[in-house]
Enzyme design. Structure first.
Site, PDB file in Angstrom:
ATOM      1  N   LEU A 174     -10.644  45.527 -30.523  1.00 19.44           N
ATOM      2  CA  LEU A 174      -9.875  44.947 -29.419  1.00 19.44           C
ATOM      3  C   LEU A 174      -8.430  45.436 -29.540  1.00 19.44           C
ATOM      4  O   LEU A 174      -7.631  44.901 -30.306  1.00 19.44           O
ATOM      5  CB  LEU A 174      -9.944  43.423 -29.455  1.00 19.44           C
ATOM      6  CG  LEU A 174     -11.345  42.793 -29.475  1.00 19.44           C
ATOM      7  CD1 LEU A 174     -11.253  41.283 -29.289  1.00 19.44           C
ATOM      8  CD2 LEU A 174     -12.246  43.404 -28.411  1.00 19.44           C
ATOM      9  N   ASP A 175      -8.120  46.458 -28.771  1.00 18.82           N
ATOM     10  CA  ASP A 175      -6.832  47.135 -28.875  1.00 18.82           C
ATOM     11  C   ASP A 175      -5.703  46.253 -28.341  1.00 18.82           C
ATOM     12  O   ASP A 175      -5.808  45.692 -27.237  1.00 18.82           O
ATOM     13  CB  ASP A 175      -6.887  48.451 -28.082  1.00 18.82           C
ATOM     14  CG  ASP A 175      -5.553  49.152 -28.040  1.00 18.82           C
ATOM     15  OD1 ASP A 175      -5.092  49.574 -29.121  1.00 18.82           O
ATOM     16  OD2 ASP A 175      -4.978  49.273 -26.948  1.00 18.82           O
TER      17      ASP A 175
END
Length: 575
Positions: A231-232
């Site tokens: 999850l950037d």
């Protein structure tokens, strides 16, 4: 009403109190292709063991004239690294407009210059594949943004609007660019939130339709074989003016919801949060073993590099002693280098300003560049250093470049490989790729210094001849094979930090079944160091062997001399 429906509705009620939570839960389940009575996974399962080692790479870090880059990547991994790694993190492989992939134009398509979905599926049959969910923002050239400017769906309400008159001084930023971008729409002029750049427009998760879009995207990735989800920049996800707009409670709630749904659809799925923030804040993303399975150990890169260029492990040791053992079902993702720079925010409260300045100055002498951010008060502060890991270890802060670069580099890898957690090696660290100054000049981005693209034929030549690339690659492969055989290196095996002075960094690992004890001792200085085995309190009736050299130690109180950057993995199990 099933327990799963009720749990999903509970999260949705907190995020979207204006909606009928049960009705929206049904819509989320349908969009995700998840049955309401899907069985729940067993909690606190470790989805990994000591054999898990990840490699981080762009889809085109290796290029060949004769095949698509994803073909070349799979071929190289199968030929050269199959017995060394378990997981491959392919950085964003979608059509993009900037930031080497992190400005996504279309989340549902593989960039045709890299290959196609069949290539991703093929990789997933050989390795665990981690894919990026670039969840905070998308490209200004995306269909969603084009639709936003026309006032049509999908996209009309997908972006965060803010008035330039609103007080946003509390907002935490990783950049120095203006936060808001002016956009013309049929309804008049609007200002959109851009945490990272004006080509990366922040998505508005307060709009439930945005959540549904990402559920559809995650479903596609699962169908294509992706099981690890990075999850950037997720810490910035939820925006509430008047707050720092980072690490907000709603952000954690979204992660808990995604975790719940993903692991019910694929019991072997893993959530990884990428939160380049101070250590105490980073740890919160474990939640109560109900958010991230893995969190990036962001304090490790700057502290480990600082240790090896100063010859003093005081800060690394003190930090390690404060790190809580991860609950079963969670662990750390350890890394030293990545496609980004060496983050400096995670040193806050760990290094003094003088020590930070020394670290920055030393790495600048070795060819590195400094990137900055703007604080809520308007000041400019160091954000990251951009340099290749090989060049970061050219020498020491006191003496400059020296003859110990290879030994220092391998010592760093040996520390990371042995720590609690799963090690993740950037592909250029495996090759000891140097600073790519020409690429920086070409792109204008400091981060390009560590994003070299190898022609496959040139790499094969470098790894087959008398070069430092071959020397490092052979040593790294040997180290990783050895690491994967040790139960004491299970990501959740016991770890204790030892007190052996400031020039020797040491810790103890014990396998979960307690059959293996392993003492890892590292000379992190450029001078020989001597210690007595009695400091380790070895069990005298066990046979102790250094797994690195094969040397046996029959006298549990013998003196041991370590050359600069030499290290031991002293184990009572060596079958």
């Amino acid at each position: 009403m099933t327990p799963l429906q009720q749990r999903i509705a509970g999260h949705l009620q907190l995020l979207y109190p204006q909606l009928d939570a049960m009705e929206f839960a049904q819509e989320c389940l349908a969009q995700f292709g998840l049955a309401a009575d899907a069985p729940s996974p067993t909690p606190h399962r470790n989805l990994w063991d000591q054999s898990d080692v990840a490699v981080i790479t762009y889809g085109d870090s290796l290029r060949s004239e004769h095949e698509a880059p994803l073909h070349s990547l799979l071929g190289f991994l199968n030929t050269r690294l199959q017995d060394c790694i378990s997981t491959v993190h392919i950085l964003p492989f979608f059509p993009y407009s900037s930031d080497d992939g992190f400005s996504v134009m279309d989340y549902t398509t593989v960039n045709p210059s890299l290959g196609n979905w069949d290539d991703i599926a093929r990789l997933s049959r050989h390795f665990k594949v981690m894919g990026d969910l670039v969840i905070n923002h998308c490209s200004s050239r995306s269909l969603w943004f084009e639709n936003y400017k026309q006032g049509v769906e999908p996209g009309a309400g997908y972006f965060v609007e803010a008035s330039p008159d609103t007080d946003l001084s509390a907002v935490v930023r990783p950049r120095t660019s203006p936060l808001l971008r002016e956009v013309k729409t049929p309804g008049g002029e609007r200002h959109l939130w851009c945490t990272f750049s004006h080509d990366q427009l922040d998505l508005d998760f307060q709009n439930p339709r945005v959540l549904l879009e990402f559920l559809k995207i995650i479903r596609l990735y699962l169908d294509k074989g992706i099981r690890w989800f990075r999850l950037d920049a997720v810490a910035f996800l939820w925006k509430t003016p008047g707050t720092p707009c980072i690490n907000l409670p709603e952000t954690h709630e979204v992660i808990r919801l995604l975790r719940l749904m993903i692991e019910h659809r694929a019991a072997d799925a893993v959530i990884v949060t990428e939160t380049n923030i101070p250590n105490r804040e980073n740890l919160t993303y474990f939640g109560n073993a109900n958010e991230a399975h893995l969190i990036y150990n962001f304090s490790l890169p700057p502290l480990l590099i600082n240790t090896l260029i100063t010859g003093c492990c005081k800060h690394l040791k003190n930090w390690l002693m404060t790190m809580p053992p991860a609950q079963y079902g969670t662990t750390y993702l350890n890394f030293i280098a990545s496609h980004d720079g060496i983050g400096l925010r995670p040193t806050e409260g760990l290094l003094s300003d003088w020590e930070l300045d020394t670290l920055i100055g030393t790495l600048q002498r070795f060819g590195g560049h400094l990137s900055s951010r703007t604080t809520p008060g308007g000041a400019t502060r160091p954000y990251e250093i951009n340099i290749s890991l090989w060049d970061a270890f050219r020498g020491t802060a006191a003496q400059g470049p020296d003859q110990w670069q290879f030994a220092r580099f391998l010592c760093a890898a040996g520390i990371m490989a042995a720590l609690e957690g799963i090690p993740a090696f950037y592909i250029h660290s495996l090759f000891a790729t140097e600073n790519d100054d020409a690429r920086v000049e070409h792109t204008g981005s400091f981060r390009s210094i560590n994003r070299h693209i190898w022609q496959a034929e040139d790499l094969e030549s470098a790894l087959s001849s008398d070069t430092h690339h071959r020397q490092v690659f052979d040593a790294m492969r040997k180290l990783l094979r050895l690491r994967r055989q040790q139960p004491a290196f299970h990501p959740n095996a016991t770890q204790y930090t030892l007190h052996t002075g400031e020039a020797l960094f040491s810790f103890w690992r014990q396998s979960i079944d307690r059959h293996q004890s392993l003492f890892a001792v590292y000379n992190i200085s450029d001078t020989p160091q001597t210690f007595n085995l009695s400091e380790l309190n070895l069990i005298a009736t066990d046979e102790w062997v250094d797994l690195i050299s094969g040397e046996r130690f029959e006298d549990p109180v013998a003196q041991v001399r370590l050359m600069p950057y030499q290290f031991l993995w002293l184990s009572n199990r060596h079958d």
